[in-house]
Design an enzyme around this catalytic site. Sequence first.
Site, PDB file in Angstrom:
ATOM      1  N   ALA A  66      50.254   7.709  -8.291  1.00  0.00           N
ATOM      2  CA  ALA A  66      50.090   8.886  -9.183  1.00  0.00           C
ATOM      3  C   ALA A  66      51.694   9.460  -9.734  1.00  0.00           C
ATOM      4  CB  ALA A  66      49.807  10.249  -8.474  1.00  0.00           C
ATOM      5  N   GLY A 109      48.004   7.845  -4.849  1.00  0.00           N
ATOM      6  CA  GLY A 109      47.030   6.934  -5.145  1.00  0.00           C
ATOM      7  C   GLY A 109      45.806   5.575  -5.990  1.00  0.00           C
ATOM      8  N   GLU A 112      44.885   4.199  -3.614  1.00  0.00           N
ATOM      9  CA  GLU A 112      42.742   5.045  -3.390  1.00  0.00           C
ATOM     10  C   GLU A 112      41.830   5.067  -4.653  1.00  0.00           C
ATOM     11  OE1 GLU A 112      44.881   8.918  -3.731  1.00  0.00           O
ATOM     12  OE2 GLU A 112      44.057   9.409  -1.638  1.00  0.00           O
ATOM     13  N   GLU A 132      52.902   9.217   0.668  1.00  0.00           N
ATOM     14  CA  GLU A 132      53.228  10.437  -0.501  1.00  0.00           C
ATOM     15  C   GLU A 132      54.050  11.774   0.627  1.00  0.00           C
ATOM     16  OE1 GLU A 132      50.087   8.519  -0.328  1.00  0.00           O
ATOM     17  OE2 GLU A 132      49.171   9.232  -2.400  1.00  0.00           O
TER      18      GLU A 132
HETATM   19  N1  CO8 Z   1      55.706   7.295 -10.919  1.00  0.00           N
HETATM   20  C1  CO8 Z   1      56.504   7.758 -11.684  1.00  0.00           C
HETATM   21  N2  CO8 Z   1      57.211   6.421 -12.020  1.00  0.00           N
HETATM   22  C2  CO8 Z   1      57.323   5.662 -11.173  1.00  0.00           C
HETATM   23  C3  CO8 Z   1      56.413   5.987  -9.817  1.00  0.00           C
HETATM   24  C4  CO8 Z   1      56.229   7.087  -9.881  1.00  0.00           C
HETATM   25  N3  CO8 Z   1      55.167   6.552  -8.961  1.00  0.00           N
HETATM   26  N4  CO8 Z   1      56.600   4.527  -9.241  1.00  0.00           N
HETATM   27  C5  CO8 Z   1      57.061   3.385 -10.085  1.00  0.00           C
HETATM   28  N5  CO8 Z   1      58.011   4.663 -11.178  1.00  0.00           N
HETATM   29  C6  CO8 Z   1      59.393   3.924 -12.425  1.00  0.00           C
HETATM   30  C7  CO8 Z   1      60.611   3.680 -11.766  1.00  0.00           C
HETATM   31  O1  CO8 Z   1      61.221   5.240 -11.818  1.00  0.00           O
HETATM   32  C8  CO8 Z   1      60.982   2.703 -12.032  1.00  0.00           C
HETATM   33  O2  CO8 Z   1      61.452   3.278 -13.520  1.00  0.00           O
HETATM   34  P1  CO8 Z   1      62.465   3.982 -14.078  1.00  0.00           P
HETATM   35  O3  CO8 Z   1      63.553   1.989 -14.374  1.00  0.00           O
HETATM   36  O4  CO8 Z   1      62.974   4.599 -15.701  1.00  0.00           O
HETATM   37  O5  CO8 Z   1      63.591   4.486 -13.341  1.00  0.00           O
HETATM   38  C9  CO8 Z   1      59.930   1.760 -13.032  1.00  0.00           C
HETATM   39  O6  CO8 Z   1      58.496   3.201 -12.666  1.00  0.00           O
HETATM   40  C10 CO8 Z   1      60.391   1.117 -11.880  1.00  0.00           C
HETATM   41  O7  CO8 Z   1      60.070   0.902 -10.291  1.00  0.00           O
HETATM   42  P2  CO8 Z   1      61.748   1.059  -9.453  1.00  0.00           P
HETATM   43  O8  CO8 Z   1      62.412   0.741 -10.385  1.00  0.00           O
HETATM   44  O9  CO8 Z   1      61.219   2.117  -8.626  1.00  0.00           O
HETATM   45  O10 CO8 Z   1      60.985  -0.584  -9.029  1.00  0.00           O
HETATM   46  P3  CO8 Z   1      61.685  -1.176  -7.758  1.00  0.00           P
HETATM   47  O11 CO8 Z   1      60.486  -2.195  -7.560  1.00  0.00           O
HETATM   48  O12 CO8 Z   1      62.962  -0.964  -7.109  1.00  0.00           O
HETATM   49  O13 CO8 Z   1      59.757  -0.616  -6.606  1.00  0.00           O
HETATM   50  C11 CO8 Z   1      58.210   1.016  -5.764  1.00  0.00           C
HETATM   51  C12 CO8 Z   1      59.241   0.098  -6.501  1.00  0.00           C
HETATM   52  C13 CO8 Z   1      58.478   0.399  -4.481  1.00  0.00           C
HETATM   53  C14 CO8 Z   1      56.889   0.916  -6.404  1.00  0.00           C
HETATM   54  C15 CO8 Z   1      59.334   2.411  -6.428  1.00  0.00           C
HETATM   55  O14 CO8 Z   1      59.386   2.622  -7.547  1.00  0.00           O
HETATM   56  C16 CO8 Z   1      58.066   3.934  -5.853  1.00  0.00           C
HETATM   57  O15 CO8 Z   1      58.698   4.050  -4.780  1.00  0.00           O
HETATM   58  N6  CO8 Z   1      57.560   4.111  -6.411  1.00  0.00           N
HETATM   59  C17 CO8 Z   1      56.612   5.253  -6.186  1.00  0.00           C
HETATM   60  C18 CO8 Z   1      55.681   5.371  -4.808  1.00  0.00           C
HETATM   61  C19 CO8 Z   1      54.852   6.480  -4.681  1.00  0.00           C
HETATM   62  O16 CO8 Z   1      55.549   7.330  -3.921  1.00  0.00           O
HETATM   63  N7  CO8 Z   1      53.777   6.444  -5.090  1.00  0.00           N
HETATM   64  C20 CO8 Z   1      52.990   7.580  -4.627  1.00  0.00           C
HETATM   65  C21 CO8 Z   1      53.276   8.456  -5.909  1.00  0.00           C
HETATM   66  S1  CO8 Z   1      52.446  10.297  -5.102  1.00  0.00           S
HETATM   67  C22 CO8 Z   1      50.347  10.145  -5.245  1.00  0.00           C
HETATM   68  O17 CO8 Z   1      50.300   8.350  -5.145  1.00  0.00           O
HETATM   69  C23 CO8 Z   1      49.174  10.529  -4.562  1.00  0.00           C
HETATM   70  C24 CO8 Z   1      48.488  10.550  -5.331  1.00  0.00           C
HETATM   71  C25 CO8 Z   1      47.083  11.689  -5.263  1.00  0.00           C
HETATM   72  C26 CO8 Z   1      46.301  11.781  -6.501  1.00  0.00           C
HETATM   73  C27 CO8 Z   1      46.105  10.493  -7.355  1.00  0.00           C
HETATM   74  C28 CO8 Z   1      46.049  11.072  -8.949  1.00  0.00           C
HETATM   75  C29 CO8 Z   1      46.339  10.217  -9.898  1.00  0.00           C
END
Ligand code: CO8
Length: 258
Positions: A66, A109, A112, A132
């Site tokens: 998400a 998400g 999911e 999460e």
């Molecule tokens: N939300 C927003 N932006 C994101 C997300 C995200 N989930 N994931 C990555 N991005 C963005 C980063 O901020 C980055 O942006 P910028 O270049 O502007 O800084 C860009 O994408 C590239 O990401 P990274 O530079 O972090 O890339 P890496 O290869 O270093 O890392 C990862 C990849 C490990 C996947 C890392 O991006 C990460 O940890 N992302 C978040 C993962 C996460 O926590 N996901 C769970 C989110 S919570 C959730 O899903 C709850 C679901 C409940 C309901 C569902 C409704 C839809």
Amino acid sequence: SNSFEFIETTTQGAIGTIELNRPKVLNALNTKMISEIVQAMEGFDKDDNIRVIVLSGKGRAFAAGADIDEMANASAMDLELLNQFVDWDRLALIKKPIIGAVHGFALGGAFELALCCDLLFAAEDAEFGFPEVNLGVMPGAGGTQRLTKLVGKTKAMEWLFTGKRITAKEALHYGIINQTFSKELLFEETYKFAEQLAKQAPISIRLIKESVLKAIDHSIYEGMQFERKNFYLLFSSEDQKEGMKAFIEKRQPQFKGK
Ligand code: CO8
């Protein structure tokens, strides 16, 4: 069909494809993207030319979950009033088979969303997980329920408590995905499978999907009553007559989907 902002849809024969298309943020799922996915799925579901739906992500990941930026400042009341999970409920009502083709990350998400697919193929580099817990939240679109039903309490608890990522190999071992392919072959192999699936009798596929999903939520007795009605129902289709006639005449059946 490309009037969408965050997804791209294409068709190839009887296969309708939906690609998540926000690659700069690893396809982070915002509310509008989910609503577009559901709209596109429902469109394909109603389209007589489409028999199979493929879901995948553009760029280097299926999706990283998400959109955290969108959620970060939300209040519980904002989320209650937004009522976004109604879209997810509609996803569960799609009748045609959905194949997910996952490469890179499928987190939160996005995991999911993958679990909403009927079949999952993954690249060897795919990583699934529920991070999460690291954000002080938990899955909200079925993760705790679907993962537990799929793999049982033991691994579900472990993965949900730790947020640890599951490799494609582990996902295959635990029955989360159907098959893995090299990254280069994932889409080619997915389409090969989808084309075969598109040749199967569509009403059979439809009622098999419905019956299998019933099994997840109901007792064997109830599920079997349901299965039986669907079995009877197929005998009112032209395809059942054609399928059995073709067998007797020792030729290939021509299924029409009615
Ligand atoms: N939300 C927003 N932006 C994101 C997300 C995200 N989930 N994931 C990555 N991005 C963005 C980063 O901020 C980055 O942006 P910028 O270049 O502007 O800084 C860009 O994408 C590239 O990401 P990274 O530079 O972090 O890339 P890496 O290869 O270093 O890392 C990862 C990849 C490990 C996947 C890392 O991006 C990460 O940890 N992302 C978040 C993962 C996460 O926590 N996901 C769970 C989110 S919570 C959730 O899903 C709850 C679901 C409940 C309901 C569902 C409704 C839809």
